[in-house]
Design a protein around this motif. Structure first.
Motif, PDB file in Angstrom:
ATOM      1  N   ASP A 175      -2.822 -52.885 -55.361  1.00  0.00           N
ATOM      2  CA  ASP A 175      -2.907 -51.780 -54.414  1.00  0.00           C
ATOM      3  C   ASP A 175      -4.340 -51.286 -54.230  1.00  0.00           C
ATOM      4  N   TYR A 176      -5.307 -51.997 -54.764  1.00  0.00           N
ATOM      5  CA  TYR A 176      -6.699 -51.560 -54.665  1.00  0.00           C
ATOM      6  C   TYR A 176      -7.154 -51.382 -53.219  1.00  0.00           C
ATOM      7  N   PRO A 177      -6.892 -52.338 -52.319  1.00  0.00           N
ATOM      8  CA  PRO A 177      -7.276 -52.123 -50.909  1.00  0.00           C
ATOM      9  C   PRO A 177      -6.579 -50.918 -50.291  1.00  0.00           C
ATOM     10  N   LEU A 178      -5.312 -50.724 -50.607  1.00  0.00           N
ATOM     11  CA  LEU A 178      -4.581 -49.586 -50.055  1.00  0.00           C
ATOM     12  C   LEU A 178      -5.200 -48.274 -50.515  1.00  0.00           C
ATOM     13  N   PHE A 179      -5.707 -48.243 -51.727  1.00  0.00           N
ATOM     14  CA  PHE A 179      -6.387 -47.048 -52.240  1.00  0.00           C
ATOM     15  C   PHE A 179      -7.569 -46.682 -51.351  1.00  0.00           C
ATOM     16  N   GLY A 180      -8.333 -47.678 -50.928  1.00  0.00           N
ATOM     17  CA  GLY A 180      -9.490 -47.416 -50.065  1.00  0.00           C
ATOM     18  C   GLY A 180      -9.089 -46.861 -48.723  1.00  0.00           C
ATOM     19  N   ILE A 181      -8.045 -47.407 -48.151  1.00  0.00           N
ATOM     20  CA  ILE A 181      -7.569 -46.934 -46.849  1.00  0.00           C
ATOM     21  C   ILE A 181      -7.064 -45.502 -46.948  1.00  0.00           C
ATOM     22  N   GLU A 182      -6.277 -45.233 -47.971  1.00  0.00           N
ATOM     23  CA  GLU A 182      -5.717 -43.891 -48.130  1.00  0.00           C
ATOM     24  C   GLU A 182      -6.801 -42.869 -48.409  1.00  0.00           C
ATOM     25  N   ARG A 183      -7.802 -43.243 -49.193  1.00  0.00           N
ATOM     26  CA  ARG A 183      -8.877 -42.293 -49.500  1.00  0.00           C
ATOM     27  C   ARG A 183      -9.692 -41.974 -48.259  1.00  0.00           C
ATOM     28  N   PHE A 184      -9.937 -42.967 -47.426  1.00  0.00           N
ATOM     29  CA  PHE A 184     -10.660 -42.736 -46.178  1.00  0.00           C
ATOM     30  C   PHE A 184      -9.910 -41.730 -45.315  1.00  0.00           C
ATOM     31  N   GLU A 185      -8.602 -41.913 -45.183  1.00  0.00           N
ATOM     32  CA  GLU A 185      -7.811 -41.009 -44.355  1.00  0.00           C
ATOM     33  C   GLU A 185      -7.713 -39.615 -44.964  1.00  0.00           C
ATOM     34  N   LYS A 186      -7.723 -39.520 -46.277  1.00  0.00           N
ATOM     35  CA  LYS A 186      -7.742 -38.206 -46.923  1.00  0.00           C
ATOM     36  C   LYS A 186      -9.031 -37.465 -46.602  1.00  0.00           C
ATOM     37  N   LEU A 187     -10.141 -38.197 -46.560  1.00  0.00           N
ATOM     38  CA  LEU A 187     -11.415 -37.587 -46.194  1.00  0.00           C
ATOM     39  C   LEU A 187     -11.379 -37.062 -44.767  1.00  0.00           C
ATOM     40  N   VAL A 188     -10.868 -37.884 -43.859  1.00  0.00           N
ATOM     41  CA  VAL A 188     -10.766 -37.459 -42.467  1.00  0.00           C
ATOM     42  C   VAL A 188      -9.886 -36.219 -42.362  1.00  0.00           C
TER      43      VAL A 188
END
Length: 202
Positions: A175-188
């Motif tokens: 799930d490492y790639p999914l972590f990056g996507i979710e963190r980006f959207e949390k920032l937005v």
């Protein structure tokens, strides 16, 4: 914060240190790695208010000085300013910096700016960068910012870049790639909710 607007030293390229003092040093640690996600309550409110003042005050010429500096802290912060003020005229320069980057932390800011500015040219720059970096061989995490930015532009998960073998060198977890996507959207999301100046997210 009138010093953002009226300080006459801002007119000269010889005063980059003053720019760093006003626009970089108060902010870069919270922008680095998306650390602002860890802020709580009054701390987040104070940071957001101070950052909004800076965003509303920094000029294009000052931004050019930041983004061209040798220090990754200055370039990282400059890229965030470009993202948060929607200055699409800087997109070609940010794309060139991303293509020529050598792995320093400023890459996070470049990817964030490309993701928020959006469009096919920004997406292409992110795809080229990510393609050149995969398979991922370390856990620096900069590639995750590009992945999150592409997902943000596309409005979907870019599964072609999420295959486990592409990220095995960074993390054994699938799930490492999914972590990056979710963190980006949390920032937005936190930027939008904090009402930081965001013409592209209003």
């Amino acid at each position: 914060m009138s010093e953002f607007r009226s300080d006459p030293t801002m007119r000269s390229s010889a005063n980059l240190e003053r720019l760093r003092e006003l626009f970089v040093e108060p902010f870069y640690l919270q922008l680095l790695n998306g650390n602002l996600l860890d802020q709580e309550g009054n701390q987040q409110q104070h940071f957001s208010g101070h950052l909004t003042l800076a965003l509303n005050s920094i000029t294009d010429s000052q931004l050019r000085m930041l983004i061209e500096d040798f220090d990754w802290r200055t370039r990282l912060t400059g890229a965030w300013y470009i993202a948060l003020t929607g200055r699409s005229s800087f997109a070609p320069r940010v794309a060139r910096l991303l293509a020529a980057s050598n792995g320093d932390y400023a890459e996070q800011g470049y990817c964030f700016a490309m993701g928020l500015l959006g469009g096919e040219k920004c997406r292409k720059s992110l795809v080229n960068y990510l393609t050149s970096r995969l398979p991922c061989r370390d856990s620096s995490g900069h590639e995750l910012w590009a992945l999150g930015a592409i997902a943000h532009i596309d409005g979907r998960h870019p599964y072609e870049f999420m295959r486990p073998h592409l990220w095995a060198g960074a993390s054994p977890e699938g799930d490492y790639p999914l972590f990056g996507i979710e963190r980006f959207e949390k920032l937005v999301d936190i930027i939008r909710r904090s009402k930081i100046a965001m013409p592209l997210l209003s």
